[in-house]
Design an enzyme around this catalytic site. Sequence first.
Site, short mmCIF file in Angstrom:
data_model
loop_
_atom_site.label_atom_id
_atom_site.label_comp_id
_atom_site.label_asym_id
_atom_site.label_seq_id
_atom_site.Cartn_x
_atom_site.Cartn_y
_atom_site.Cartn_z
N HIS A 10 0.61 -1.10 -0.45
CA HIS A 10 -0.06 -0.06 0.16
C HIS A 10 0.76 1.23 -0.26
O HIS A 10 2.48 1.32 0.33
CB HIS A 10 -0.97 -0.03 1.30
CG HIS A 10 -0.32 0.15 2.54
ND1 HIS A 10 0.37 1.45 2.74
CD2 HIS A 10 0.32 -1.04 3.23
CE1 HIS A 10 1.15 0.51 4.08
NE2 HIS A 10 0.96 -0.08 4.62
N GLU A 86 -2.58 -7.46 7.82
CA GLU A 86 -1.07 -7.10 7.98
C GLU A 86 -0.73 -8.00 8.99
O GLU A 86 -0.92 -8.13 9.70
CB GLU A 86 -0.53 -5.22 8.19
CG GLU A 86 0.80 -5.17 9.10
CD GLU A 86 1.93 -5.57 7.81
OE1 GLU A 86 2.12 -7.08 7.72
OE2 GLU A 86 3.13 -4.73 7.60
#
Length: 216
Positions: A10, A86
């Site tokens: 990201h 994550e």
Amino acid sequence: MAISVYFVRHGQTYLNLYNRMQGWSDGPLTPKGQEDARRVGRALAPIQFDYVFCSDLARTVSTTRFLLAEHPGNNPKPVAEPAFREEFFGYFEGENGQQFADFLGGPEGYHSFAEMVAGWGPDKLKDKIAAADNYGTAEDHIAFWKRVDKGFDRLRALPDGSKVLVVSHGATIRSIVQRYSDAYDPGDSPRNGSITKLTLSQDNTTVDFYNKLELP
């Protein structure tokens, strides 16, 4: 069979900018982070994707939206997949990254995440973070891979020859690369908006390249 998977980290968030622990907690994309996403969309222009996945966290969803706005062609609708989240840092979510590295790694001479990963490896670091979390909520390496492997099972179930985009996270991508290749420095964290390519078969996972800002 062979499936080509392009993992993208990201774009930069405000928690990245402020060096805060950012696992399942979320910060919005900075202006640079939005441009990270747009840039990688342009970099991936030669690839026509058959499937698009992203972690279900806001920063990857936003990155995917900005990325696809700059990517030509008829892109499929993104699918949010929690398996590609994550690593979860539990009690240490939002902690100052430098202070945390001093706390956990300092006794062994490590004073940054890169040094801890290089010294211990990604999985041992996960276990040390989980052991230090008095709430027992941080993921150890077993919990992490149980989750991520579900995502890989989903990828391997796609049709032969598929080209797939997965927008994910730094520690997740680094862990995947270290699991399937010993050709990369474990302390080398994926940059925001970087590209990592894997080729999947039923029995093998090959890392074709890692942490690139453009297609090789």
